[in-house]
Motif scaffolding. Structure first.
Motif, mmCIF file in Angstrom:
data_model
loop_
_atom_site.group_PDB
_atom_site.id
_atom_site.type_symbol
_atom_site.label_atom_id
_atom_site.label_comp_id
_atom_site.label_asym_id
_atom_site.label_seq_id
_atom_site.Cartn_x
_atom_site.Cartn_y
_atom_site.Cartn_z
ATOM 1 N N GLU A 140 -2.638 13.643 0.885
ATOM 2 C CA GLU A 140 -1.908 12.394 0.712
ATOM 3 C C GLU A 140 -2.574 11.569 -0.374
ATOM 4 O O GLU A 140 -3.802 11.586 -0.521
ATOM 5 C CB GLU A 140 -1.926 11.625 2.040
ATOM 6 N N SER A 165 -3.433 1.258 -3.675
ATOM 7 C CA SER A 165 -3.352 -0.173 -3.397
ATOM 8 C C SER A 165 -3.870 -0.938 -4.603
ATOM 9 O O SER A 165 -4.590 -0.393 -5.441
ATOM 10 C CB SER A 165 -4.151 -0.533 -2.137
ATOM 11 N N SER A 203 -6.785 6.851 -3.407
ATOM 12 C CA SER A 203 -7.389 7.937 -2.628
ATOM 13 C C SER A 203 -6.567 9.199 -2.869
ATOM 14 O O SER A 203 -5.330 9.162 -2.796
ATOM 15 C CB SER A 203 -7.396 7.591 -1.133
ATOM 16 N N LYS A 250 -2.991 7.669 -1.566
ATOM 17 C CA LYS A 250 -2.811 6.280 -1.160
ATOM 18 C C LYS A 250 -3.212 5.377 -2.314
ATOM 19 O O LYS A 250 -4.290 5.564 -2.914
ATOM 20 C CB LYS A 250 -3.644 5.948 0.075
ATOM 21 N N VAL A 263 0.872 -1.165 0.000
ATOM 22 C CA VAL A 263 0.000 0.000 0.000
ATOM 23 C C VAL A 263 0.911 1.216 0.000
ATOM 24 O O VAL A 263 1.734 1.392 0.890
ATOM 25 C CB VAL A 263 -0.926 0.023 1.232
ATOM 26 N N HIS A 264 0.788 2.043 -1.021
ATOM 27 C CA HIS A 264 1.652 3.200 -1.167
ATOM 28 C C HIS A 264 0.939 4.429 -0.593
ATOM 29 O O HIS A 264 -0.187 4.723 -0.991
ATOM 30 C CB HIS A 264 1.970 3.445 -2.644
ATOM 31 N N ALA A 265 1.576 5.140 0.317
ATOM 32 C CA ALA A 265 1.026 6.359 0.889
ATOM 33 C C ALA A 265 2.049 7.473 0.709
ATOM 34 O O ALA A 265 3.187 7.359 1.184
ATOM 35 C CB ALA A 265 0.682 6.174 2.362
#
Length: 281
Positions: free
Chosen positions: A62, A66, A98, A64, A33-35
């Motif tokens: 941010e 996935s 997101s 996010k 999961v990239h944030a």
């Protein structure tokens, strides 16, 4: 050139264009999961092959991402642009993104459905063989699909939508400054409380619009062989310029029939062989 080879070539071009001058951020394994911290109005670009894409706005500064599989996420040094690329995956897992609400979103897919929700920045979506769904109050929308449908449910409509073989449907719940929609062999249907500019064109599909027209327009509904229906509120001042080899039916309220005053908006309705109807309700 075969269809599969063409699709692969287009996918390669899409992914190559997405890389730009960015640096990789985070791993790309299936469970990642990239944030990423970004500016509130960041540009978010997604390029995907054979997978659905869902983009949803949230209140954080941010991005996010996935989805796992062949997924790469990159961000520019100033954190003003995030690029997501995703290759095909056997189980076809969706890419979930997101983004800050004011982001400018640009999504392109081959063989994947795209959904964008609650973004207030500009939205650009292009698909080959994938449906497009956009809802919320984006600043403006450009939606282009080869064979998928385009469904829009918007609080503000500044829209340009095209499709070759998929229907275009738009529900505009607030101010409607501009709607342009074009298809080849599929219907177009739009609804709004008020249209300030309306241009709908189809080669063989039916064209339907419902709402009040105000201002200088233009207001044009055109089809070669499909029917045309315009529904306006009862008592709407309207100058109708309708032509067809088919049936032309214009219904107006008593006392308003034949309105030709300069203050009445002019609506141009053209079809070669389809029926034309103007209805008040």
């Amino acid at each position: 050139m075969s269809r599969n080879r063409l699709a692969a070539l287009v996918a390669g071009v899409m992914f190559a264009c997405a890389s730009g001058s960015a640096r990789a951020d985070g791993p790309s394994d299936a469970s990642a999961v990239h944030a990423i911290a970004v500016s509130a109005s960041a540009a978010v670009h997604v390029r995907a092959f054979g997978r659905p894409v869902r983009v949803v706005a949230w209140s954080r500064a941010e991005v996010k991402v996935s989805g796992g599989g062949a997924l790469s996420v990159q961000v520019t040094e100033d954190h003003a642009r995030v690029s997501v690329t995703a290759g095909p995956q056997s189980d076809g897992d969706a890419i979930e993104v997101s983004v800050p609400a004011a982001s400018a979103v640009d999504v392109r897919t081959i063989g994947g459905e795209v959904t964008v929700a609650d973004v207030t920045g500009s939205v650009r979506v292009r698909t080959v063989a994938g449906a497009i769904h956009v809802r919320g109050a984006p600043k403006d929308v450009e939606a282009d699909s080869v064979s998928g449908t385009v469904d829009l449910d918007l609080a503000v409509c500044d829209v340009r939508a095209t499709s070759v073989g998929g229907a275009i449907r738009a529900q505009c719940r607030g101010k409607t400054p501009r709607i342009y929609a074009k298809t080849v062999g599929a219907p177009i249907g739009v609804k709004a409380s008020t249209f300030e500019r309306l241009e709908l064109r189809s080669v063989s599909g039916a064209v339907e619009a419902e709402g009040k027209v105000v201002g200088d327009g233009p207001f044009e509904l055109r089809s070669h062989s499909g029917g045309i229906t315009l529904t306006v509120p009862k008592g709407t001042p309207l100058a109708v310029d309708a032509r067809s080899r088919g049936r032309v039916e214009v219904k107006s309220s008593p006392g308003d029939a034949g309105t030709t005053t300069t203050s009445a908006p002019t609506v141009v309705l053209r079809t070669f062989s389809g029926d034309v109807r103007v209805i008040e309700k």
